[in-house]
Each structure stands twice: as C-alpha cells, then as structure tokens.
Design a protein around this motif. Structure first.
Motif, PDB file in Angstrom:
ATOM      1  N   LEU A  36       0.841  -1.201   0.000  1.00  0.00           N
ATOM      2  CA  LEU A  36       0.000   0.000   0.000  1.00  0.00           C
ATOM      3  C   LEU A  36       0.874   1.248   0.000  1.00  0.00           C
ATOM      4  O   LEU A  36       1.885   1.287   0.697  1.00  0.00           O
ATOM      5  CB  LEU A  36      -0.898   0.040   1.244  1.00  0.00           C
ATOM      6  CG  LEU A  36      -2.063  -0.922   1.281  1.00  0.00           C
ATOM      7  CD1 LEU A  36      -2.681  -0.942   2.660  1.00  0.00           C
ATOM      8  CD2 LEU A  36      -3.102  -0.538   0.241  1.00  0.00           C
ATOM      9  N   PRO A  37       0.466   2.285  -0.745  1.00  0.00           N
ATOM     10  CA  PRO A  37       1.213   3.557  -0.729  1.00  0.00           C
ATOM     11  C   PRO A  37       0.764   4.400   0.476  1.00  0.00           C
ATOM     12  O   PRO A  37       0.011   5.360   0.332  1.00  0.00           O
ATOM     13  CB  PRO A  37       0.818   4.199  -2.058  1.00  0.00           C
ATOM     14  CG  PRO A  37      -0.570   3.676  -2.316  1.00  0.00           C
ATOM     15  CD  PRO A  37      -0.604   2.298  -1.735  1.00  0.00           C
ATOM     16  N   HIS A  75      -8.551   1.500   0.326  1.00  0.00           N
ATOM     17  CA  HIS A  75      -9.389   0.763   1.278  1.00  0.00           C
ATOM     18  C   HIS A  75      -8.513  -0.355   1.821  1.00  0.00           C
ATOM     19  O   HIS A  75      -8.003  -1.174   1.053  1.00  0.00           O
ATOM     20  CB  HIS A  75     -10.656   0.210   0.631  1.00  0.00           C
ATOM     21  CG  HIS A  75     -11.608  -0.328   1.649  1.00  0.00           C
ATOM     22  ND1 HIS A  75     -12.367   0.489   2.462  1.00  0.00           N
ATOM     23  CD2 HIS A  75     -11.892  -1.590   2.016  1.00  0.00           C
ATOM     24  CE1 HIS A  75     -13.091  -0.254   3.282  1.00  0.00           C
ATOM     25  NE2 HIS A  75     -12.817  -1.515   3.018  1.00  0.00           N
ATOM     26  N   ALA A  76      -8.327  -0.371   3.124  1.00  0.00           N
ATOM     27  CA  ALA A  76      -7.408  -1.323   3.739  1.00  0.00           C
ATOM     28  C   ALA A  76      -7.952  -1.798   5.074  1.00  0.00           C
ATOM     29  O   ALA A  76      -8.813  -1.164   5.676  1.00  0.00           O
ATOM     30  CB  ALA A  76      -6.051  -0.656   3.938  1.00  0.00           C
ATOM     31  N   GLU A 115     -12.687  -3.127  11.610  1.00  0.00           N
ATOM     32  CA  GLU A 115     -13.372  -2.926  10.327  1.00  0.00           C
ATOM     33  C   GLU A 115     -12.406  -2.307   9.321  1.00  0.00           C
ATOM     34  O   GLU A 115     -11.373  -1.756   9.688  1.00  0.00           O
ATOM     35  CB  GLU A 115     -14.593  -2.038  10.505  1.00  0.00           C
ATOM     36  CG  GLU A 115     -14.292  -0.716  11.141  1.00  0.00           C
ATOM     37  CD  GLU A 115     -15.542   0.028  11.571  1.00  0.00           C
ATOM     38  OE1 GLU A 115     -15.549   1.261  11.418  1.00  0.00           O
ATOM     39  OE2 GLU A 115     -16.488  -0.607  12.049  1.00  0.00           O
ATOM     40  N   GLY A 116     -12.754  -2.409   8.046  1.00  0.00           N
ATOM     41  CA  GLY A 116     -11.936  -1.827   6.992  1.00  0.00           C
ATOM     42  C   GLY A 116     -11.961  -0.305   7.048  1.00  0.00           C
ATOM     43  O   GLY A 116     -12.909   0.300   7.557  1.00  0.00           O
ATOM     44  N   GLN A 117     -10.924   0.313   6.521  1.00  0.00           N
ATOM     45  CA  GLN A 117     -10.798   1.766   6.532  1.00  0.00           C
ATOM     46  C   GLN A 117     -10.637   2.279   5.101  1.00  0.00           C
ATOM     47  O   GLN A 117      -9.952   1.655   4.293  1.00  0.00           O
ATOM     48  CB  GLN A 117      -9.571   2.200   7.355  1.00  0.00           C
ATOM     49  CG  GLN A 117      -9.569   1.691   8.777  1.00  0.00           C
ATOM     50  CD  GLN A 117     -10.708   2.232   9.603  1.00  0.00           C
ATOM     51  OE1 GLN A 117     -11.158   3.362   9.402  1.00  0.00           O
ATOM     52  NE2 GLN A 117     -11.188   1.433  10.535  1.00  0.00           N
ATOM     53  N   THR A 118     -11.255   3.424   4.825  1.00  0.00           N
ATOM     54  CA  THR A 118     -11.056   4.096   3.547  1.00  0.00           C
ATOM     55  C   THR A 118     -10.322   5.400   3.832  1.00  0.00           C
ATOM     56  O   THR A 118     -10.790   6.218   4.618  1.00  0.00           O
ATOM     57  CB  THR A 118     -12.396   4.387   2.844  1.00  0.00           C
ATOM     58  OG1 THR A 118     -13.063   3.141   2.615  1.00  0.00           O
ATOM     59  CG2 THR A 118     -12.176   5.097   1.522  1.00  0.00           C
ATOM     60  N   ILE A 119      -9.153   5.566   3.200  1.00  0.00           N
ATOM     61  CA  ILE A 119      -8.329   6.762   3.396  1.00  0.00           C
ATOM     62  C   ILE A 119      -8.220   7.453   2.040  1.00  0.00           C
ATOM     63  O   ILE A 119      -7.795   6.850   1.046  1.00  0.00           O
ATOM     64  CB  ILE A 119      -6.942   6.398   3.949  1.00  0.00           C
ATOM     65  CG1 ILE A 119      -7.097   5.610   5.273  1.00  0.00           C
ATOM     66  CG2 ILE A 119      -6.112   7.636   4.202  1.00  0.00           C
ATOM     67  CD1 ILE A 119      -6.502   4.274   5.251  1.00  0.00           C
ATOM     68  N   TYR A 168       0.598  -4.505  14.117  1.00  0.00           N
ATOM     69  CA  TYR A 168      -0.434  -4.302  13.099  1.00  0.00           C
ATOM     70  C   TYR A 168       0.217  -4.339  11.723  1.00  0.00           C
ATOM     71  O   TYR A 168       1.320  -3.830  11.531  1.00  0.00           O
ATOM     72  CB  TYR A 168      -1.082  -2.924  13.238  1.00  0.00           C
ATOM     73  CG  TYR A 168      -2.000  -2.786  14.401  1.00  0.00           C
ATOM     74  CD1 TYR A 168      -3.287  -3.310  14.376  1.00  0.00           C
ATOM     75  CD2 TYR A 168      -1.595  -2.112  15.546  1.00  0.00           C
ATOM     76  CE1 TYR A 168      -4.142  -3.164  15.448  1.00  0.00           C
ATOM     77  CE2 TYR A 168      -2.440  -1.960  16.627  1.00  0.00           C
ATOM     78  CZ  TYR A 168      -3.711  -2.491  16.574  1.00  0.00           C
ATOM     79  OH  TYR A 168      -4.551  -2.360  17.632  1.00  0.00           O
ATOM     80  N   THR A 169      -0.504  -4.890  10.755  1.00  0.00           N
ATOM     81  CA  THR A 169      -0.106  -4.815   9.357  1.00  0.00           C
ATOM     82  C   THR A 169      -1.320  -4.393   8.549  1.00  0.00           C
ATOM     83  O   THR A 169      -2.336  -5.089   8.538  1.00  0.00           O
ATOM     84  CB  THR A 169       0.420  -6.162   8.835  1.00  0.00           C
ATOM     85  OG1 THR A 169       1.540  -6.560   9.628  1.00  0.00           O
ATOM     86  CG2 THR A 169       0.834  -6.056   7.371  1.00  0.00           C
ATOM     87  N   PHE A 170      -1.227  -3.231   7.887  1.00  0.00           N
ATOM     88  CA  PHE A 170      -2.286  -2.788   6.979  1.00  0.00           C
ATOM     89  C   PHE A 170      -2.076  -3.481   5.639  1.00  0.00           C
ATOM     90  O   PHE A 170      -0.969  -3.504   5.114  1.00  0.00           O
ATOM     91  CB  PHE A 170      -2.237  -1.274   6.773  1.00  0.00           C
ATOM     92  CG  PHE A 170      -3.284  -0.522   7.533  1.00  0.00           C
ATOM     93  CD1 PHE A 170      -4.634  -0.646   7.216  1.00  0.00           C
ATOM     94  CD2 PHE A 170      -2.929   0.313   8.571  1.00  0.00           C
ATOM     95  CE1 PHE A 170      -5.604   0.048   7.922  1.00  0.00           C
ATOM     96  CE2 PHE A 170      -3.883   1.014   9.281  1.00  0.00           C
ATOM     97  CZ  PHE A 170      -5.226   0.884   8.954  1.00  0.00           C
ATOM     98  N   TYR A 171      -3.137  -4.031   5.086  1.00  0.00           N
ATOM     99  CA  TYR A 171      -3.077  -4.677   3.782  1.00  0.00           C
ATOM    100  C   TYR A 171      -4.282  -4.240   2.955  1.00  0.00           C
ATOM    101  O   TYR A 171      -5.329  -3.886   3.505  1.00  0.00           O
ATOM    102  CB  TYR A 171      -3.012  -6.201   3.922  1.00  0.00           C
ATOM    103  CG  TYR A 171      -4.233  -6.809   4.563  1.00  0.00           C
ATOM    104  CD1 TYR A 171      -5.300  -7.263   3.796  1.00  0.00           C
ATOM    105  CD2 TYR A 171      -4.333  -6.916   5.940  1.00  0.00           C
ATOM    106  CE1 TYR A 171      -6.426  -7.804   4.377  1.00  0.00           C
ATOM    107  CE2 TYR A 171      -5.457  -7.466   6.544  1.00  0.00           C
ATOM    108  CZ  TYR A 171      -6.498  -7.903   5.750  1.00  0.00           C
ATOM    109  OH  TYR A 171      -7.615  -8.439   6.337  1.00  0.00           O
ATOM    110  N   PRO A 172      -4.142  -4.243   1.622  1.00  0.00           N
ATOM    111  CA  PRO A 172      -5.261  -3.825   0.775  1.00  0.00           C
ATOM    112  C   PRO A 172      -6.388  -4.855   0.828  1.00  0.00           C
ATOM    113  O   PRO A 172      -6.142  -6.043   0.969  1.00  0.00           O
ATOM    114  CB  PRO A 172      -4.654  -3.751  -0.626  1.00  0.00           C
ATOM    115  CG  PRO A 172      -3.438  -4.602  -0.574  1.00  0.00           C
ATOM    116  CD  PRO A 172      -2.972  -4.614   0.849  1.00  0.00           C
TER     117      PRO A 172
END
Length: 188
Positions: A69-70, A103-104, A128-132, A166-170
């Motif tokens: 993710l960027p 969305h990740a 829950e998923g997040q939209t940035i 934590y690991t954010f993933y798409p």
C-alpha cells in the motif's frame, strides 16, 4: 449386507461434498477460534474493562507495518507502560501517500503468543476496513487492557513485555475505490 452401486456412489458424493464444505469452513472457523481463545497471539475483543487493577505493570510495544500500500503507518508512541487491568489508549497515524483512495484493513497479533488471551481491545480501527482518501492523514485510537488473570496463569506469569503488531493490507474494495465505485458498507 451388500450395498448397491448407487448407494456407494451416493456415499462417495456426500463424502466429497462434506470434505469440500469443511475445507471452505476451515479458515473462518480457525479465525473465530483464535479470536475467542486468543490462540496464536490473536487479540480478543472485550465488551468491558476489568473491574480491578494490579500493582504489576507490563510494557506494551507498538509495531506498525504496511503490505503493498502507498501509505505511511506509525504509532504515535513506541511504548506504553500500563498496570495489569488498567485501560490503555494508544494512537496511530495513517497517511495515504497516493492520488487514489485506499481501502485497507489492519491485521493484528501480540507477542509473546501466551499473552494473546489476556491482551484485549475495547476499541480498535482493526475491527473494520478503513477508507483513506488521497493525501489524507487519519488518527486511529486503540483502547486496550491486559486482563488481571494473566498474573495468575502459569503459562503467562512473568510476561513483562507485550508487542502489539499491526499490518495494513489492501482489501478487495481497494479496486472498487480506485475505479470510483463506492465499496459496499464502506464509509464515504
């Protein structure tokens, strides 16, 4: 008693269907088992904080990672020292460095694994998923505690340091967001 060829064929078909169903159900059932028991370092979601605090403290370390993710993802604090049973509050900053919405979802665990059943969250962005949005920086809180029962469990007694990672993933909704479509159930 002899079974007919049709009966044998039906039993074989039912066995294959049963095994296929079990294979598809294995991942969600394992995930649910880990969340309920804290197995394999999986953090549990709590409904309420404990009603007692111990004098014993534990050092909580925060680890942040991003996969494909960027974005920039960091904890505002590297560590926190909390009393066992005390509610802690940590903040994390996420910045979308791209020109597209992201969305990740954040996956999480704790180390050592034996602390998993006792490290519990009351509130977390990881539920829950997040939209940035492009260029947006968001601040996410995590409200947590270490359950007092950890101090009396033979397996986890003596744990004085816990790392929350934590690991954010798409997520699949990322493709929809990039194409301008609104993901189902996502906050706009």
């Amino acid at each position: 008693m002899k079974l007919s060829r049709n009966a044998i064929a039906i039993v074989c078909v039912l066995a294959v269907m049963g095994m296929t169903g079990a294979a598809f159900a294995a991942v969600p059932l394992y995930r649910m088992f880990c969340q309920v028991t804290g197995f394999d370092g999986t953090v549990r979601k709590a409904e309420e904080a404990p009603d007692r605090m111990l004098d014993e403290t534990v050092l909580i370390r925060f680890d942040t990672n991003v996969r494909d993710l960027p974005m920039i993802f960091r904890a505002e604090q590297v560590t926190q020292r909390v009393r066992i049973g005390e509610t802690g509050l940590a903040y994390f900053d996420v910045t979308n460095t791209s020109d597209q919405p992201i969305h990740a979802t954040a996956a999480y665990n704790v180390v050592p694994e034996r602390a998993g059943p006792y490290f519990q969250k009351l509130q977390c962005f990881c539920f829950e998923g997040q939209t940035i949005q492009p260029g947006q920086t968001m601040k996410f809180p995590v409200q947590y505690f270490v359950a007092p029962e950890m101090a009396t469990d033979r397996e986890s007694r003596g744990v004085h340091e816990i790392t929350l990672s934590y690991t954010f993933y798409p997520t699949k909704s990322a493709e929809l967001a990039a194409n301008g479509a609104q993901p189902t159930g996502a906050a706009g």
